[in-house]
Design a protein around this motif. Structure first.
Motif, short mmCIF file in Angstrom:
data_model
loop_
_atom_site.label_atom_id
_atom_site.label_comp_id
_atom_site.label_asym_id
_atom_site.label_seq_id
_atom_site.Cartn_x
_atom_site.Cartn_y
_atom_site.Cartn_z
N ARG B 244 31.33 65.60 -14.72
CA ARG B 244 31.12 64.25 -15.27
C ARG B 244 31.61 63.19 -14.32
N VAL B 245 32.54 63.54 -13.49
CA VAL B 245 33.05 62.57 -12.52
C VAL B 245 31.91 62.04 -11.66
N ALA B 246 31.01 62.94 -11.33
CA ALA B 246 29.90 62.52 -10.47
C ALA B 246 28.95 61.56 -11.19
N GLU B 247 28.95 61.65 -12.51
CA GLU B 247 28.10 60.72 -13.25
C GLU B 247 28.75 59.35 -13.38
N ALA B 248 30.06 59.37 -13.43
CA ALA B 248 30.78 58.15 -13.77
C ALA B 248 30.84 57.14 -12.63
N PHE B 249 30.90 57.64 -11.42
CA PHE B 249 31.05 56.73 -10.28
C PHE B 249 29.90 56.96 -9.33
N ASP B 250 29.42 55.91 -8.72
CA ASP B 250 28.32 56.16 -7.80
C ASP B 250 28.75 56.24 -6.35
N GLY B 251 29.93 55.73 -6.06
CA GLY B 251 30.42 55.90 -4.69
C GLY B 251 30.86 57.33 -4.48
N VAL B 252 30.27 57.99 -3.49
CA VAL B 252 30.63 59.38 -3.24
C VAL B 252 32.12 59.50 -2.93
N GLU B 253 32.63 58.52 -2.25
CA GLU B 253 34.04 58.57 -1.86
C GLU B 253 34.95 58.53 -3.10
N THR B 254 34.58 57.71 -4.07
CA THR B 254 35.36 57.67 -5.30
C THR B 254 35.34 59.03 -5.99
N VAL B 255 34.16 59.59 -6.08
CA VAL B 255 34.03 60.90 -6.70
C VAL B 255 34.95 61.90 -6.03
N ARG B 256 34.91 61.90 -4.71
CA ARG B 256 35.73 62.85 -3.98
C ARG B 256 37.21 62.64 -4.29
N ALA B 257 37.62 61.39 -4.25
CA ALA B 257 39.03 61.08 -4.48
C ALA B 257 39.49 61.53 -5.86
N VAL B 258 38.66 61.25 -6.86
CA VAL B 258 39.04 61.62 -8.22
C VAL B 258 39.09 63.14 -8.37
N LEU B 259 38.09 63.81 -7.86
CA LEU B 259 38.09 65.27 -7.93
C LEU B 259 39.31 65.84 -7.24
N SER B 260 39.63 65.22 -6.13
CA SER B 260 40.76 65.69 -5.36
C SER B 260 42.06 65.60 -6.17
N ILE B 261 42.19 64.52 -6.91
CA ILE B 261 43.36 64.38 -7.79
C ILE B 261 43.33 65.47 -8.86
N LEU B 262 42.18 65.68 -9.44
CA LEU B 262 42.08 66.66 -10.52
C LEU B 262 42.43 68.07 -10.06
N GLU B 263 42.27 68.30 -8.77
CA GLU B 263 42.60 69.62 -8.24
C GLU B 263 44.10 69.88 -8.24
N GLN B 264 44.85 68.80 -8.20
CA GLN B 264 46.30 68.96 -8.11
C GLN B 264 46.91 68.95 -9.51
N GLU B 265 47.10 70.13 -10.04
CA GLU B 265 47.53 70.24 -11.43
C GLU B 265 48.83 69.49 -11.68
N LEU B 266 49.74 69.58 -10.74
CA LEU B 266 51.02 68.92 -10.93
C LEU B 266 50.84 67.43 -11.12
N VAL B 267 50.00 66.85 -10.29
CA VAL B 267 49.76 65.42 -10.38
C VAL B 267 49.15 65.06 -11.72
N VAL B 268 48.18 65.88 -12.15
CA VAL B 268 47.52 65.62 -13.42
C VAL B 268 48.54 65.68 -14.56
N VAL B 269 49.35 66.70 -14.55
CA VAL B 269 50.33 66.85 -15.62
C VAL B 269 51.27 65.66 -15.66
N SER B 270 51.78 65.27 -14.50
CA SER B 270 52.76 64.19 -14.53
C SER B 270 52.08 62.87 -14.88
N LEU B 271 50.83 62.72 -14.51
CA LEU B 271 50.08 61.54 -14.93
C LEU B 271 50.03 61.46 -16.45
N ILE B 272 49.61 62.56 -17.05
CA ILE B 272 49.49 62.59 -18.51
C ILE B 272 50.85 62.35 -19.15
N GLU B 273 51.87 62.99 -18.62
CA GLU B 273 53.20 62.84 -19.21
C GLU B 273 53.71 61.41 -19.07
#
Lengths: 347, 347
Positions: B244-273
């Motif tokens: 869905r990330v690819a649908e949400a943003f049209d800049g390829v670079e944004t998509v990459r950056a967001v996916l890259s964050i999502l790959e880092q579980e620790l970052v995601v967890v601390s974000l949510i927390e």
DNA sequence: GTTAGCACTCAAGTCTACCGAGTGCCAGTG
DNA sequence: CACTGGCACTCGGTAGACTTGAGTGCTAAC
């Protein structure tokens, strides 16, 4: 300029010169991401022929389906068939020293359970290759039960914990509306051990048909284990570097489609298995039949342990990919992985 | 230029009309993805004022940082601050009947262990909202040990299987270079049970210091368990619908950056927390401080069980998002999830 | 068989003009 | 004095005309 007879040696069903030209187009295109023109090819090869000559050959290559032209006045681009020829006639390249030592280093320091190692490996792979990686750990359909244990959670809920000979552990909830005493649970646990140890998930078990609490628990537990069997057998899948997909393709729609495929673990597993079964190391473009991945190439290497394929690793990138390097990396990691698990079983 | 006092009724720190206009700009922009002009706002609201009047207000809203203009002759777009006002003054919407029943249906039919349910839930969430979802299952740092078992894999390898009171199961390899007999292992298993049952991962254990095989095994096993503690405590993370990330943003670079964050579980967890700790349900744009996610909004809902936050679910989409619907869905799923686990513990 | 030469094609870039959505400002009005 | 209609202005986007240049296919000559 002077003319000598065409060099005899044919490579595949292409004469040597065509093969050289095709190779040049592929390497050049992989580098530049641009259509490759005849003069670029002439300059890149040691054929010492003029662009015009290259052009005639390229027309032939196009007619035979190895090359394509985005439009009339552009250079050529390899087709899937072109890439196929390229990888089929690729001399096996060795992985660079730096990479090699990085892989060694990784496996020297990695710790933990198989699952963790596989997950880490998928990250390593995507870092090494800059592509998305897939690591599949085979299911334990043939593993036998080493131990089972029924653990009391509360009056009506128990947990069946099963350890298999391949070191995997599963758990299953067992509900018991009627309730059972702690000794009953302990007794059921004992009977389950007697019943299940040494069996595999496929085998059918003779369960007691009595109506008492212990027998009920045993029945519930075994059925929980066997009902879930198809799911547990399911391979574990670890995907690394999915953000690389966004780098590989510039069409947002392609990115979405590929990511969407990667989300479906079942599809990914069967894709890898198909390629593995067909005994090829690479599937290019539409060779694997998954339409949304027609812009991708998938490189696969098995992880073999004691003659048995226990897993596989895959790398997914655009067809415009550095096949030599990536294949070499896949091979190296697969080797080290095999050694790693071969050397210390269960760890 | 002339200065008059601001009209009385303020909604937040914006008078009623400005608020209405801001709301209209947000909803319109969410629908169309286009900058919104004054006449569109005039038509969309029931203010019955002319575009010119709307324009004056919009100038004010822009000056105060709620709106922005991509360029001079374009309409307005909400800023992060604008969205913030919008969600802060959002009347809680109920989720549609179709969605509601889909959620109900899901939880009525879902089966299996907590882990499976959470994973399925993340898929459900992303399907319902068309956004990427994150489901976090809290670690079991406070869960106590219900049972441990040392299982013999081969002469030098054993597996420590631990069951916790929250129904989670962990395994740890235990190596023993010297080798131990099967009765030794059984005895070690017995002692480990006596030693560990009822303890939590934090508590320190008195291990035997004798040099025999049994004591050695016990020491090895406990240290394996406690060394790994920080990792096991680690929350499980399930991400659904990353495509869905690819649908949400049209800049390829944004998509990459967001996916890259999502790959880092620790970052995601601390974000949510972090968002959970700050006691807000939504983080918009750069509010959460993760620069690559500055184009995203994150909606979070906790899963509370017996007064304790045992997990959370998050939805990640573009700031241009249907906050009402998505927040209502998050709430609904969170409620059902709570009920689900509250109703049948351990299942 | 190879090559130089040449006419041809066509994507991509540049320039111009123009349209129109939307603005800010202002003077007029109830 | 808040609101409005009117108006000049801005500027992104589109369309068309033109140019450029990379690359081709063909052909005649070597």
């Amino acid at each position: 300029m002077a003319r000598r007879r065409p060099p005899p040696v044919a490579s595949g069903d292409l004469d040597a010169r065509k093969a050289t030209i095709l190779r040049a187009v592929v390497t050049e295109h992989v580098d530049t991401a641009q259509p490759v023109g005849s003069s670029a090819v002439a300059a890149a090869t040691d054929l010492e022929v003029s662009p015009a000559t290259v052009r005639t050959e390229m027309v032939a290559l196009e007619r035979e389906g190895y090359l394509a032209q985005p439009h009339t006045s552009a250079g050529r681009v390899p087709t899937d068939k072109g890439y196929r020829f390229f990888v089929d006639h690729l001399e096996r390249g060795a992985v660079g020293a730096a990479q090699q030592s990085r892989v060694r280093d990784f496996f020297a320091h990695v710790r933990g359970e198989m699952e963790d190692v596989l997950e880490q490996t998928s990250k390593l792979l995507s870092q090494l290759t800059s592509h998305t990686s897939v690591v599949v750990g085979a299911g334990h359909s043939r593993a036998s039960v080493l131990s089972v244990q029924l653990v009391n959670l509360d009056a009506h809920h128990h947990l069946l914990v099963t350890v298999f000979s391949d070191g995997t552990v599963t758990k299953h909830s067992v509900m018991d509306a009627a309730g059972a005493s702690a000794p009953d649970v302990a007794e059921a646990s004992r009977q389950l051990n007697a019943l299940l140890i040494g069996t595999t998930l496929g085998s059918r078990i003779q369960v007691p048909s009595r109506a008492d609490a212990v027998a009920r628990l045993v029945r519930e537990a075994t059925s929980a284990l066997h009902e879930a069997a198809p799911t547990i057998e399911g391979e574990q899948v670890y995907i690394g570097g999915s953000s690389r997909v966004a780098e590989a393709f510039d069409g947002v729609e392609t990115v979405r489609a590929v990511l969407s495929i990667l989300e479906q673990e079942l599809v990914v597993v069967s894709l890898i298995e198909d390629i593995l079964d067909a005994d090829v190391a690479v599937a290019i473009g539409s060779e694997h039949g998954l339409e949304p991945l027609s812009a991708c190439a998938v490189i696969v290497a098995p992880v073999v342990l004691e003659g048995e394929t226990v897993g596989a690793l895959g790398l997914l990138g655009p067809t415009r990919m550095r096949y030599r390097e990536v294949m070499a990396t896949a091979q190296a990691v697969s080797d080290e992985l095999t050694r790693h698990f071969g050397g210390e079983p269960g760890a």
